[in-house]
Write an enzyme that holds these catalytic residues in place. Structure first.
Site, PDB file in Angstrom:
ATOM      1  N   ASP A  45       0.850  -1.197   0.000  1.00 27.14           N
ATOM      2  CA  ASP A  45       0.000   0.000   0.000  1.00 27.14           C
ATOM      3  C   ASP A  45       0.887   1.250   0.000  1.00 27.14           C
ATOM      4  OD1 ASP A  45      -1.879   1.950   0.351  1.00 27.14           O
ATOM      5  OD2 ASP A  45      -2.296   1.459   2.460  1.00 27.14           O
ATOM      6  N   ASN A  47      -0.234   4.523  -0.566  1.00 23.45           N
ATOM      7  CA  ASN A  47      -0.840   5.798  -0.147  1.00 23.45           C
ATOM      8  C   ASN A  47      -1.536   5.726   1.213  1.00 23.45           C
ATOM      9  OD1 ASN A  47      -3.131   4.386  -0.731  1.00 23.45           O
ATOM     10  ND2 ASN A  47      -4.012   5.927  -2.120  1.00 23.45           N
ATOM     11  N   ASP A  49      -4.048   3.930   2.471  1.00 22.94           N
ATOM     12  CA  ASP A  49      -5.497   3.752   2.689  1.00 22.94           C
ATOM     13  C   ASP A  49      -5.845   2.298   3.031  1.00 22.94           C
ATOM     14  OD1 ASP A  49      -5.162   2.464   0.299  1.00 22.94           O
ATOM     15  OD2 ASP A  49      -6.757   3.541  -0.771  1.00 22.94           O
ATOM     16  N   ASP A  53      -1.516  -0.942  -3.936  1.00 20.40           N
ATOM     17  CA  ASP A  53      -1.724  -0.098  -5.114  1.00 20.40           C
ATOM     18  C   ASP A  53      -0.471  -0.017  -5.985  1.00 20.40           C
ATOM     19  OD1 ASP A  53      -0.042   1.729  -3.735  1.00 20.40           O
ATOM     20  OD2 ASP A  53      -1.780   2.491  -2.635  1.00 20.40           O
ATOM     21  N   ASP A 122      -3.865  -9.659 -16.704  1.00 14.55           N
ATOM     22  CA  ASP A 122      -4.867 -10.709 -16.606  1.00 14.55           C
ATOM     23  C   ASP A 122      -5.991 -10.350 -17.572  1.00 14.55           C
ATOM     24  OD1 ASP A 122      -6.295 -12.936 -15.446  1.00 14.55           O
ATOM     25  OD2 ASP A 122      -5.176 -12.549 -13.601  1.00 14.55           O
ATOM     26  N   ASP A 224      -7.736 -15.776 -18.134  1.00 15.53           N
ATOM     27  CA  ASP A 224      -8.544 -16.353 -17.057  1.00 15.53           C
ATOM     28  C   ASP A 224      -9.557 -17.365 -17.589  1.00 15.53           C
ATOM     29  OD1 ASP A 224      -9.316 -15.969 -14.140  1.00 15.53           O
ATOM     30  OD2 ASP A 224     -11.249 -15.575 -15.093  1.00 15.53           O
ATOM     31  N   GLU A 277      -5.395 -20.160 -18.421  1.00 16.99           N
ATOM     32  CA  GLU A 277      -5.794 -20.977 -17.273  1.00 16.99           C
ATOM     33  C   GLU A 277      -6.737 -22.077 -17.764  1.00 16.99           C
ATOM     34  OE1 GLU A 277      -7.634 -20.395 -12.794  1.00 16.99           O
ATOM     35  OE2 GLU A 277      -8.555 -19.395 -14.483  1.00 16.99           O
ATOM     36  N   HIS A 350      -3.106 -16.906  -6.426  1.00 15.38           N
ATOM     37  CA  HIS A 350      -4.124 -16.265  -5.585  1.00 15.38           C
ATOM     38  C   HIS A 350      -5.331 -17.157  -5.322  1.00 15.38           C
ATOM     39  CE1 HIS A 350      -5.389 -15.930  -9.663  1.00 15.38           C
ATOM     40  NE2 HIS A 350      -6.599 -15.576  -9.272  1.00 15.38           N
ATOM     41  N   ASP A 351      -5.404 -18.314  -5.984  1.00 20.38           N
ATOM     42  CA  ASP A 351      -6.524 -19.241  -5.771  1.00 20.38           C
ATOM     43  C   ASP A 351      -6.119 -20.436  -4.910  1.00 20.38           C
ATOM     44  OD1 ASP A 351      -8.230 -17.782  -7.443  1.00 20.38           O
ATOM     45  OD2 ASP A 351      -7.551 -18.863  -9.229  1.00 20.38           O
TER      46      ASP A 351
END
Ligand code: GLC
Ligand code: CA
Length: 579
Positions: A45, A47, A49, A53, A122, A224, A277, A350-351
């Site tokens: 991150d 910034n 929040d 990013d 992606d 994907d 994929e 990520h899966d």
């Protein structure tokens, strides 16, 4: 000036062609690279929040480069209502305001290219978000966008879904729309309506999107669930299954090859790389799409067979880990594709839950983390490394469902509740199998929030083990998994045998996965133990272990006895026999 430029260009060319690889046919740049995957929400991150990013990514480019990778694949960066964290795209030509702006993306692209890092986007085109303007317009049966999706009347006077298909994220694959009295198809979450790829206008849109990003300068796409884009005409009922009923009517569907060929034609105008994929793919079927025989429509594919060795088909049907199955799968892909097509090698994304918590050992975290890395990176193919994998991050083991974010975990929980499965058993599964295990913030340091954000609260909880497991600690420890990844990737770059050698698996007990790679008179022996007990290993007669150089390993003191050794828990050893 011009002469000098031409001259230096030629020098480069010559250098490339005089190496070991000069004789290799079909040599393409994507075979030499290693790729780092970023799941942007949880990477860094910039910034404050609480959400990762592009500013954060730019800050970390030197770190990424230092790993020895050559490309970054970004999970979706586009505007999205996040029904499935970016895999539901609301605008294909912009960057989500959570992550930054298109201008910042261009800066990132420049900064990455300056460092010789390629950028892979992606491409999610099986479905859009239900907030995409095409979908909002498509609700009107008279709109030109109506046929962009699968809108159907219900059966039994509209009361029942148009067919029996189930979503891969649980529940029906059809959602009723009150505004037009019709149902739309969504093979994933209800916020992810499937695009009708049979409509030539939809394919034209896809080609325009591909061109948009290639014109901007990106180097390739990860596509994907690309093997789902062609649905069988008439959308017939599927064979009843507990989940994803109907899948036989859209997996590797009738026009898949043809549509990919169309997209490829655009991609080939550029020096573009593609990895698709491909759930439930087998090596034999894969050759139809990635075979280097002239009909290739993708450069490589992500299959799932090696990720199904501690479950049955879906991660939520948990079983004990079966190393014997893993070896068989790898052997099939390595030998099945060698010389004919190219493997995409990964053990996390990520899966997928964290690999050490699955196929390794949290107790032997460092040993098993290094062994798993060696085991897959030294196979033939392009290695992909997921953020945090390189420091040996572990599953988060989040204990209660209210703390989960992932739609597939939440839906699976609710389904099991409905089936009266005991809470304890459900959570035993979810804690182990949830995709959220991979989505906790990247652990940069022992500071607050693991150094991921300066906000009070990150968007998602940090794994409690961050004070010990983080990048800063790994940098400071010469024995860390992180330094080992660097060594391994350097070794792959320096030795053509890793990239181009053939593959022979050795016969051993099931806990030991050993293979030999051969290339231009060289041989490399890679031995990996999946056991927390001592395991004997004996090398083949053709390979004199005591005479050859041990080039990589995860223990001190590597005795060789009778052309073999006793492997310690999760030991890995790599020997190189020069030509
Ligand atoms: C792919 C993505 C996954 C997503 C799904 C639907 O499997 O990797 O994260 O949920 O497709 O887009
Ligand atoms: Ca931010």
């Amino acid at each position: 000036m011009q002469i000098i430029l031409v001259f230096s260009g030629r020098m480069c060319y010559n250098k490339e062609k005089t190496g070991d690889d000069a004789t290799m046919e079909h040599k393409q740049w994507y075979k030499d690279i290693a790729v780092y995957q970023i799941w942007p929400r949880s990477f860094c991150d910039g910034n404050g929040d609480g959400i990762g990013d592009l500013t954060g990514v730019i800050e970390k480019l030197d770190y990424i480069k230092s790993l020895g990778v050559d490309a970054i694949w970004f999970s979706p960066l586009y505007p999205s209502p996040n029904a499935d964290y970016g895999y539901d795209i609301a605008d294909y030509r912009d960057i989500s305001s959570d992550y930054g702006t298109l201008e910042q993306f261009k800066t990132l692209l420049d900064e990455a290219h300056k460092r010789d890092l390629k950028i892979i986007m992606d491409l999610v085109i099986n479905h859009t978000s239900d907030q995409h303007k095409w979908f909002l317009e498509s609700k009107n049966p008279d709109s030109p966008y109506h046929n962009y999706y699968f809108w159907r009347k219900g059966r039994k006077g509209g009361k029942k879904e148009p067919n029996n298909w189930l979503s891969t994220f649980q529940g029906k694959a059809w959602e009723f729309c009150k505004e037009n009295g019709l149902y739309y198809l969504h093979v994933f979450a209800k916020g992810q309506p499937d695009l009708n790829m049979d409509n030539p206008q939809v394919r034209q849109e896809v080609k325009d999107i591909i061109r948009f990003w290639l014109e901007l300068g990106v180097d390739g796409f990860r596509e994907d669930v690309i093997t789902f884009i062609s649905k069988k005409e008439g959308l017939p009922n599927g064979f009843p299954l507990p989940t994803a009923t109907g899948i036989e009517h859209y997996m590797n569907g009738p026009h898949l090859h043809e549509y990919l060929e169309e997209f490829r034609a655009v991609q080939e105008e550029y020096d573009c790389f593609t990895v698709g994929e491909a759930p439930m793919m087998t090596p034999k079927r894969a050759l139809k799409f990635i075979g280097e025989d002239g009909h290739r429509v993708l450069d490589m594919m992500f299959h799932f067979e090696h990720m199904n060795c501690d479950n049955m088909l879906t991660n939520f049907l948990r079983t004990p880990f079966r190393p014997g199955k893993l070896k068989k799968v790898y052997n099939n892909w390595q030998t099945g594709l060698y010389g004919k097509a190219w493997n995409a090698n990964y053990i996390e994304n990520h899966d997928q839950p964290r690999i050490i918590s699955r196929y390794g050992s949290e107790k032997f975290r460092v040993e098993s983390g290094k062994m798993l890395a060696t085991m897959y990176i030294l196979q033939s193919g392009t290695p992909f490394i997921y953020q945090g994998q390189e420091i040996g991050m572990l599953n988060a083991n989040i204990p209660t469902i209210d703390r989960y974010k992932d739609v597939s975990s939440i839906n699976t929980y609710e389904l099991m509740k409905k089936l009266h499965v005991p809470e304890k058993f459900i959570m035993w599964i979810i804690q182990y199998a949830s995709r959220d295990n991979a989505r906790t913030p990247m652990q940069w340091s022992a500071e607050k929030n693991a150094g991921f954000t300066t906000a009070d609260k990150p968007w998602f909880e940090v794994n409690a083990n961050y004070p010990e497991i983080n990048v800063a600690a790994a940098e400071a420890d010469p024995n860390s998994i992180l330094h080992y990844y660097r060594k391994l990737l350097r070794f792959r770059k320096d030795n053509a045998i890793v990239r181009y050698g053939d593959f022979t698996m050795l016969k051993t007990q099931k806990e030991v996965f050993a293979y030999v790679r051969t290339y231009q008179g060289q041989q490399m022996l890679v031995v990996n133990s999946f056991s927390d007990q001592v395991q004997p290993f004996r090398a083949p007669e053709t390979f004199a272990m005591c005479e050859e150089e041990l080039v990589l390993g995860n223990y001190e003191q590597n005795a060789v006895v009778h052309n073999g050794c006793l492997l310690r828990p999760f030991e890995t050893r790599v020997y190189l026999k020069k030509a």
